[in-house]
Scaffold this motif. Structure first.
Motif, PDB file in Angstrom:
ATOM      1  N   ASN A  64      -9.931  47.620  27.712  1.00 55.80           N
ATOM      2  CA  ASN A  64      -8.952  46.532  27.663  1.00 55.80           C
ATOM      3  C   ASN A  64      -7.686  46.968  26.946  1.00 55.80           C
ATOM      4  N   ASN A  79      -8.365  40.680  18.115  1.00 58.02           N
ATOM      5  CA  ASN A  79      -7.959  39.322  18.482  1.00 58.02           C
ATOM      6  C   ASN A  79      -6.459  39.253  18.726  1.00 58.02           C
ATOM      7  N   GLY A  97      -5.649  40.114  22.283  1.00 56.27           N
ATOM      8  CA  GLY A  97      -5.877  38.970  23.157  1.00 56.27           C
ATOM      9  C   GLY A  97      -4.791  37.930  23.030  1.00 56.27           C
ATOM     10  N   PHE A 107     -10.852  43.930  33.199  1.00 56.12           N
ATOM     11  CA  PHE A 107     -11.304  42.675  32.604  1.00 56.12           C
ATOM     12  C   PHE A 107     -12.274  41.967  33.550  1.00 56.12           C
ATOM     13  N   LEU A 136     -11.694  31.893  32.299  1.00 54.96           N
ATOM     14  CA  LEU A 136     -11.976  32.876  31.258  1.00 54.96           C
ATOM     15  C   LEU A 136     -11.556  34.253  31.745  1.00 54.96           C
ATOM     16  N   THR A 137     -10.943  35.009  30.872  1.00 58.23           N
ATOM     17  CA  THR A 137     -10.719  36.430  31.095  1.00 58.23           C
ATOM     18  C   THR A 137     -11.303  37.135  29.879  1.00 58.23           C
ATOM     19  N   TYR A 138     -12.220  38.056  30.106  1.00 58.25           N
ATOM     20  CA  TYR A 138     -12.862  38.648  28.938  1.00 58.25           C
ATOM     21  C   TYR A 138     -13.161  40.127  29.114  1.00 58.25           C
ATOM     22  N   MET A 153     -15.856  43.140  27.628  1.00 56.25           N
ATOM     23  CA  MET A 153     -17.224  43.190  27.131  1.00 56.25           C
ATOM     24  C   MET A 153     -17.619  44.636  26.875  1.00 56.25           C
ATOM     25  N   PHE A 201     -17.068  41.598  22.247  1.00 59.08           N
ATOM     26  CA  PHE A 201     -16.379  40.734  23.205  1.00 59.08           C
ATOM     27  C   PHE A 201     -14.946  40.443  22.765  1.00 59.08           C
ATOM     28  N   ILE A 255     -12.560  37.495  24.354  1.00 59.30           N
ATOM     29  CA  ILE A 255     -12.586  36.412  25.343  1.00 59.30           C
ATOM     30  C   ILE A 255     -11.299  35.605  25.247  1.00 59.30           C
ATOM     31  N   VAL A 304      -8.493  32.584  21.693  1.00 59.40           N
ATOM     32  CA  VAL A 304      -9.026  33.936  21.809  1.00 59.40           C
ATOM     33  C   VAL A 304     -10.225  34.054  20.884  1.00 59.40           C
ATOM     34  N   SER A 338     -12.925  36.923  19.438  1.00 55.12           N
ATOM     35  CA  SER A 338     -13.295  38.331  19.340  1.00 55.12           C
ATOM     36  C   SER A 338     -14.529  38.448  18.461  1.00 55.12           C
TER      37      SER A 338
END
Length: 355
Positions: free
Chosen positions: A68, A219, A222, A267, A277-279, A281, A287, A289, A297, A299
């Motif tokens: 990511n 975080n 995100g 993602f 949701l876009t996350y 993993m 995570f 998210i 967000v 994390s």
């Protein structure tokens, strides 16, 4: 493990959230794997909790959340003209492919790498030591026979994902880490990062060796995406690229994650309780998210333990995440921006009380 949360409970009353706070759940309190959990809403830290002797500002092994971070860096490189677009052929930066007898490899695009649909050879997940022991892992993956037609099907491929770092370095003339420091980490105020290199001399682009960051700093990445690529009013990555990451035009059904999840551009994507949701993993329940509709967000970092890694991910997504989602959603329906700012004040104090 002891957590002092009375200040947060005061805030839940002020903001209209349920007074039964989610971290009173046995799935968190009795969870020996979870290390750090951060929730931000509307640019404020709504919750920050650390567990099992860890702190939110510790550096954690993020595993595939590395992908990511790479995805954001690729966008910055496109914005700055180092890379033309997602349709750019990887052979433009990997000259060893020019003499390839299988000409299909010449059609593999940067987007194919980010979609896990390159068709390239992939490592054996049960014998990662073999791949990680290669002196030239990026060269090895390029020399092997294609396993499928490029761009046609998803096969999760760490070996091919590492090529993102190789391409980024070759395109920019900088190491991936140097580029990230200059254009992403320093503008976000992220000062403490560790990033390991593969044996080919390039920083790991797959997550097998991982970028190590704090949960709070992850975080921020995100939050950057939810803010359209801006941080404190300054553009870091273009809105166009953010939209590409959050709403990819091409996706593939994901083999894991939440049910009915799609994968695209590093993602995972899904609708959950009518919210997008876009996350990201990572192995073991790491995570990142993003919930755009709630401007939130999440994390989380957890222990890396191969014996319990799948269970840790499932526990978080099946048990813990629904509680956090409902808590955020309740606050979003009842709170004003001012209330969230008050929440930040209290939760930052609470973070310092976690022992």
């Amino acid at each position: 493990m002891r957590i002092i949360i009375f200040l947060v409970l005061v805030v839940t009353t002020e903001t209209g959230r349920s007074q039964i706070f989610f971290d009173t759940s046995s799935h968190i309190n009795n969870n020996r794997a979870i290390f750090s959990l951060v929730v931000s809403v509307k640019d404020s830290i709504a919750y920050a909790g650390s567990f099992n002797g860890k702190e939110n500002n510790d550096l954690f092994n993020n595993q595939s959340l590395t992908k990511n971070v790479e995805a954001v860096l690729i966008g910055i490189a496109i914005d700055k003209g180092f890379i033309r677009s997602l349709d750019t052929k990887i052979a433009d930066f990997l000259p060893e492919l020019k003499d390839e007898t299988d000409k299909r490899k010449l059609n593999i695009t940067l987007g194919d790498l980010m979609n896990q649909s390159s068709g390239l050879w992939h490592e054996n997940l049960e014998r990662l030591d073999i791949y990680l022991g290669l002196n030239n892992p990026s060269g090895h993956v390029l020399k092997q026979s294609l396993l499928s037609e490029p761009g046609t099907e998803l096969y999760y491929n760490n070996a091919a994902s590492h090529l993102l770092s190789v391409i980024l370095s070759k395109a920019t003339g900088q190491t991936t880490f140097d580029f990230a420091r200059k254009y992403l980490f320093e503008p976000l105020g992220i000062q403490r990062v560790e990033w390991a290199k593969m044996k080919d001399g390039y920083y790991d682009g797959s997550g097998l060796l991982s970028v190590r960051m704090s949960t709070i700093d992850m975080n921020k990445i995100g939050r950057l995406l939810l803010n359209g690529g801006h941080y404190r009013g300054k553009p870091i990555v273009s809105q166009k690229w953010v939209e590409a990451l959050l709403k990819p035009t091409k996706t593939f059904p994901a083999p894991w994650g939440l049910p009915n999840t799609e994968y695209g551009l590093c993602f995972y994507h899904k609708r959950y309780k009518d919210k997008k949701l876009t996350y990201g993993m990572g192995w073991g329940g790491q995570f990142l998210i993003l919930i755009p509709d709630l401007d939130a967000v999440i994390s989380v970092n957890q222990e890396i333990n191969d014996q319990t890694a799948i269970q840790q991910s499932e526990t978080f997504m099946d048990r813990i995440f629904p509680m956090i989602f409902d808590w955020i959603n309740a606050g979003n329906q009842k709170s004003s921006d001012k209330s969230y700012k008050n929440t930040e004040q209290y939760c930052l104090k609470t973070t310092s009380l976690i022992q």
